[in-house]
Design a protein around this motif. Sequence first.
Motif, mmCIF file in Angstrom:
data_model
loop_
_atom_site.group_PDB
_atom_site.id
_atom_site.type_symbol
_atom_site.label_atom_id
_atom_site.label_comp_id
_atom_site.label_asym_id
_atom_site.label_seq_id
_atom_site.Cartn_x
_atom_site.Cartn_y
_atom_site.Cartn_z
ATOM 1 N N GLU A 120 26.046 2.459 -3.201
ATOM 2 C CA GLU A 120 26.763 2.074 -2.196
ATOM 3 C C GLU A 120 25.646 1.371 -1.291
ATOM 4 N N PRO A 121 26.105 0.315 -0.529
ATOM 5 C CA PRO A 121 25.220 -0.165 0.465
ATOM 6 C C PRO A 121 24.992 0.706 1.688
ATOM 7 N N TRP A 164 19.658 3.353 -13.891
ATOM 8 C CA TRP A 164 19.656 3.816 -12.459
ATOM 9 C C TRP A 164 19.208 2.885 -11.562
ATOM 10 N N LEU A 165 17.962 2.187 -11.727
ATOM 11 C CA LEU A 165 17.379 1.203 -10.922
ATOM 12 C C LEU A 165 18.054 -0.056 -10.778
ATOM 13 N N GLY A 166 18.988 -0.190 -11.767
ATOM 14 C CA GLY A 166 19.859 -1.324 -11.671
ATOM 15 C C GLY A 166 21.090 -1.172 -10.660
ATOM 16 N N ARG A 167 21.496 -0.206 -10.773
ATOM 17 C CA ARG A 167 22.641 0.473 -9.944
ATOM 18 C C ARG A 167 22.268 0.666 -8.650
ATOM 19 N N MET A 168 21.102 0.618 -8.179
ATOM 20 C CA MET A 168 20.737 1.057 -6.902
ATOM 21 C C MET A 168 21.239 -0.189 -5.815
ATOM 22 N N GLN A 191 14.389 -2.361 -1.806
ATOM 23 C CA GLN A 191 15.334 -1.257 -1.664
ATOM 24 C C GLN A 191 15.729 -0.593 -3.015
ATOM 25 N N ARG A 192 15.734 -1.420 -3.886
ATOM 26 C CA ARG A 192 16.433 -0.825 -5.182
ATOM 27 C C ARG A 192 15.154 0.397 -5.742
ATOM 28 N N PHE A 193 13.980 0.121 -5.652
ATOM 29 C CA PHE A 193 12.938 0.774 -5.994
ATOM 30 C C PHE A 193 12.855 2.135 -5.060
ATOM 31 N N ALA A 194 13.003 1.642 -3.648
ATOM 32 C CA ALA A 194 13.042 2.615 -2.747
ATOM 33 C C ALA A 194 13.897 3.780 -2.809
ATOM 34 N N ASN A 195 15.326 3.115 -3.092
ATOM 35 C CA ASN A 195 16.317 4.299 -3.241
ATOM 36 C C ASN A 195 16.258 5.125 -4.440
#
Length: 475
Positions: free
Chosen positions: A241-242, A281-285, A291-295
């Motif tokens: 989710e954003p 998982w990375l692609g779904r962040m 931000q995707r890596f940080a998430n």
Amino acid sequence: MTSHFSLRSPLPSSGATLQDTVSAWWTALEGHVASEHAQMHEGQRGAWQGCLASHRWQDAVWMRQRRREDPLLYPLSIYRLDPHAWRHDTAGNPLGWEALAARLVPYAADLGFTHVEVRHVAEADAGVAFARFVEACHVGGLGVIVEWPLAFPQTDLDAPTSLALAHDWLALLHIDGLRLKPASPESDGAALGRFMDALVAQVPDVLLFVDDHDADAAPVAARALALNTHWSRATQAYLSEPPEVRGHHHHRLVEGLASAFESHFVLPLIDEQSDDGDATWLGRMAGDTWQRFANLRAGLGFMWAHPGKKLVGMGTEFAHGQGWRPAGELDWSLLDDPCHGGMLRLVADLNRLYGNEPALHHFDCQPEGFAWVVGDDSANSVIAFLRYGPEGTAPLLAIANFTPHVLSGYRLGVPALGTWYEVLNTDSTFYGGSNVGNAHGVRAQLSPSHGYPASLELTLPPLATLLLRQGDWPA
């Protein structure tokens, strides 16, 4: 589509003699003493022993330790892989068992995993090469778990035969655990429970793993754990989710922690196989690349701080870009990228902390090892809790900030004064983050907060998880 192999006994299956042996064994396990126990034909036993005649087991230390330890009280961090799709040789072929051991054991051990789970082990693998692979893992400090398809609801493999086959693999190949896979979702839970009880009666130091929907069948006293796939789905959905709407989904994280002790759970973080490049998982962040890596880093930190044992699927440890492909291998060139390399370093440090800090593993399956600090700050998407180990060990404070904003002066209650130091910050530049945090430690103030007698004013980095330890405790 990858096929699922049915494991067969390492013993030659010549029909009546084996079946007689299995039936007598099953009767004995049910508590009925047979007047005469069927004997295994010497030719059958000799064939299997002859297969391993050139092999001398060198894992006695590991096997003694396995019998002593209670897995619920010790760190259990599992690396799951498909040996056919993990890494290939220079000719593009999957590694054989010897070559796989030479590459896998130092890799997984250096990352701090305690066990490897090997998927899709075939009937033909029951031999000297696989035994040597298991031994190499044991000598290198890794347990071995294999996927075990429970086929006994089917007509071609009944419960006694399935039990005998499982025992053969455990006893003769020194396997440490089985991932039990029922033949279908409609499989009888009571039958699964009886199977587990009978197997543990014969091999009391075996580890057994089931999916969470089969957890009710798991014997409480057995060395049995359930994969908390509900936690995995809920956490992934939350991180997808954003950030601006995560407050409406805050309950996903709270509910996961509230139900953490309903069973002996393993938290799975798995990127499954993909024939069509499905997102990992990375692609779904949510968010841009940073931000995707940080998430994902924040999610990994949250997972290791969360009560429950750990399981990571191959490639997830360095944020593989796509689901692994059965006909290929992981894209190891990604490790040249600082973000992917940083993820690998983070997993290694998380496993190191998990093993070294009793607060993170001793009460993984018991509620006395957990206490809430903040669970209701949906506005800031912050969650915080304490993890406790046995008496005389240091507690750890875990805080996750799931917004892309730095939160300064964030007050959290703590149980003691003194200076609290970061022992892990997923926003460190070492992992690819922005290096915001509390590097020099924070002194607790005698100002009650959140039901605790003291409190800290912290800087919470964006999309990050922190672990803090009070400095007065011995290292």
